[in-house]
Motif scaffolding. Structure first.
Motif: not given
Length: 143
Positions: A1-22
């Motif tokens: 069974m999967a855990r609840a969705p991870l949600v970023p803390r408000e005091d943390r920067e969320v860094f976004v990285v584009p991913l390539e599906v090869r």
């Protein structure tokens, strides 16, 4: 069974990285192989570190991944575009901290999520070192 969705803390920067599906990422089941997701977790953490610290800091310190845990929620198919990893850090515990990653498809749907435990080491000796406050500050959200 999967855990609840991870949600970023408000005091943390969320860094976004584009991913390539090869093509080589696709397994016999017609979607991105599980091993690729583990690599993406590591790539997201490395990209965040590299974006926030200068060459001198990165030459002095390194990170060692101690463990990865991944929940697979939705397959990513061949040719998918707009896939991203969103990553943020937890609180330091001596030389360690957890890094959280959400992998989302081009529609913003959660496909996988993971937690990696990382350890800060001296790049020369590879000995663990306590994470100093100035090393967490660049990962905090700006308000």
């Amino acid at each position: 069974m999967a855990r609840a969705p991870l949600v970023p803390r408000e005091d943390r920067e969320v860094f976004v990285v584009p991913l390539e599906v090869r093509p080589e990422h696709i397994d016999a089941n017609g979607h991105v192989n599980n091993v690729v997701y583990v690599g993406w977790l590591q790539d997201a953490g490395t990209a965040h570190w590299n974006a926030r610290f200068d060459d001198a800091t990165r030459a002095r310190w390194s990170w060692v991944a101690l463990r990865h845990e991944v929940d697979y929620l939705r397959g990513i198919e061949p040719g998918a575009t707009g896939v991203v990893a969103r990553t943020w850090v937890g609180d330091p515990q001596g030389p360690r901290f957890n890094r959280y990653v959400r992998i989302e498809d081009g529609q913003g749907r959660l496909c996988a999520q993971g937690v990696s435990e990382w350890c800060l080491v001296d790049a020369r000796t590879l000995r663990p070192h306590r994470i100093a406050g100035e090393m967490i500050a660049p990962f905090l959200a700006t308000v």
